[in-house]
Write a protein that holds these residues in place. Sequence first.
Motif, PDB file in Angstrom:
ATOM      1  N   LEU A   5       4.230  37.816  -0.426  1.00 47.06           N
ATOM      2  CA  LEU A   5       4.581  36.581  -1.120  1.00 47.06           C
ATOM      3  C   LEU A   5       4.079  35.353  -0.361  1.00 47.06           C
ATOM      4  N   LEU A   6       4.199  35.386   0.956  1.00 44.13           N
ATOM      5  CA  LEU A   6       3.704  34.272   1.756  1.00 44.13           C
ATOM      6  C   LEU A   6       2.180  34.169   1.670  1.00 44.13           C
ATOM      7  N   TYR A   7       1.502  35.295   1.719  1.00 39.66           N
ATOM      8  CA  TYR A   7       0.037  35.313   1.641  1.00 39.66           C
ATOM      9  C   TYR A   7      -0.432  34.799   0.279  1.00 39.66           C
ATOM     10  N   LYS A   8       0.266  35.183  -0.760  1.00 35.85           N
ATOM     11  CA  LYS A   8      -0.084  34.762  -2.103  1.00 35.85           C
ATOM     12  C   LYS A   8       0.055  33.250  -2.265  1.00 35.85           C
ATOM     13  N   VAL A  15       7.536  37.103   9.651  1.00 32.29           N
ATOM     14  CA  VAL A  15       7.878  38.451   9.196  1.00 32.29           C
ATOM     15  C   VAL A  15       8.261  39.360  10.364  1.00 32.29           C
ATOM     16  N   LEU A  16       7.624  39.201  11.501  1.00 33.31           N
ATOM     17  CA  LEU A  16       7.956  40.062  12.633  1.00 33.31           C
ATOM     18  C   LEU A  16       9.297  39.706  13.259  1.00 33.31           C
ATOM     19  N   THR A  17       9.680  38.445  13.223  1.00 28.73           N
ATOM     20  CA  THR A  17      10.953  38.063  13.827  1.00 28.73           C
ATOM     21  C   THR A  17      12.135  38.296  12.895  1.00 28.73           C
ATOM     22  N   HIS A  18      11.979  38.010  11.596  1.00 29.07           N
ATOM     23  CA  HIS A  18      13.082  38.151  10.637  1.00 29.07           C
ATOM     24  C   HIS A  18      12.552  38.654   9.298  1.00 29.07           C
ATOM     25  N   PRO A  19      12.246  39.937   9.179  1.00 28.11           N
ATOM     26  CA  PRO A  19      11.647  40.431   7.931  1.00 28.11           C
ATOM     27  C   PRO A  19      12.560  40.312   6.708  1.00 28.11           C
ATOM     28  N   ILE A  20      13.817  40.655   6.845  1.00 24.39           N
ATOM     29  CA  ILE A  20      14.717  40.604   5.692  1.00 24.39           C
ATOM     30  C   ILE A  20      15.068  39.162   5.350  1.00 24.39           C
ATOM     31  N   GLY A  21      15.310  38.350   6.360  1.00 27.18           N
ATOM     32  CA  GLY A  21      15.620  36.944   6.125  1.00 27.18           C
ATOM     33  C   GLY A  21      14.473  36.193   5.481  1.00 27.18           C
ATOM     34  N   THR A  22      13.256  36.523   5.858  1.00 30.48           N
ATOM     35  CA  THR A  22      12.090  35.884   5.263  1.00 30.48           C
ATOM     36  C   THR A  22      11.980  36.254   3.793  1.00 30.48           C
ATOM     37  N   LEU A  23      12.215  37.511   3.461  1.00 21.53           N
ATOM     38  CA  LEU A  23      12.173  37.935   2.067  1.00 21.53           C
ATOM     39  C   LEU A  23      13.261  37.254   1.252  1.00 21.53           C
ATOM     40  N   VAL A  24      14.466  37.186   1.787  1.00 13.26           N
ATOM     41  CA  VAL A  24      15.561  36.528   1.076  1.00 13.26           C
ATOM     42  C   VAL A  24      15.230  35.066   0.848  1.00 13.26           C
ATOM     43  N   HIS A  25      14.655  34.415   1.837  1.00 13.82           N
ATOM     44  CA  HIS A  25      14.270  33.018   1.704  1.00 13.82           C
ATOM     45  C   HIS A  25      13.196  32.840   0.630  1.00 13.82           C
ATOM     46  N   GLU A  26      12.214  33.709   0.628  1.00 10.76           N
ATOM     47  CA  GLU A  26      11.135  33.618  -0.353  1.00 10.76           C
ATOM     48  C   GLU A  26      11.639  33.864  -1.767  1.00 10.76           C
ATOM     49  N   LEU A  27      12.541  34.805  -1.940  1.00 13.11           N
ATOM     50  CA  LEU A  27      13.049  35.107  -3.262  1.00 13.11           C
ATOM     51  C   LEU A  27      14.071  34.072  -3.726  1.00 13.11           C
ATOM     52  N   GLY A  28      14.908  33.622  -2.811  1.00 12.76           N
ATOM     53  CA  GLY A  28      15.966  32.687  -3.180  1.00 12.76           C
ATOM     54  C   GLY A  28      15.484  31.280  -3.442  1.00 12.76           C
TER      55      GLY A  28
END
Length: 53
Positions: A19-22, A34-47
């Motif tokens: 999502l970030l690359y896109k 992504v390496l430091t907080h993979p789940i948090g980054t995804l939640v941030h991107e989706l939310g």
Amino acid sequence: MKKLLFWTTVLSGTAAAYLLYKRGVPVGTIASDVLTHPIGTLVHELGAGGAAR
């Protein structure tokens, strides 16, 4: 249970990186987020829809 947590982390990090690359975020920033907080980054991107960057 450990395998489930591991694969959840790997898949969420991969999805967040995509999502970030896109959106055109630099690769170095993607890697550090992504390496430091993979789940948090995804939640941030989706939310937030990724609008905060």
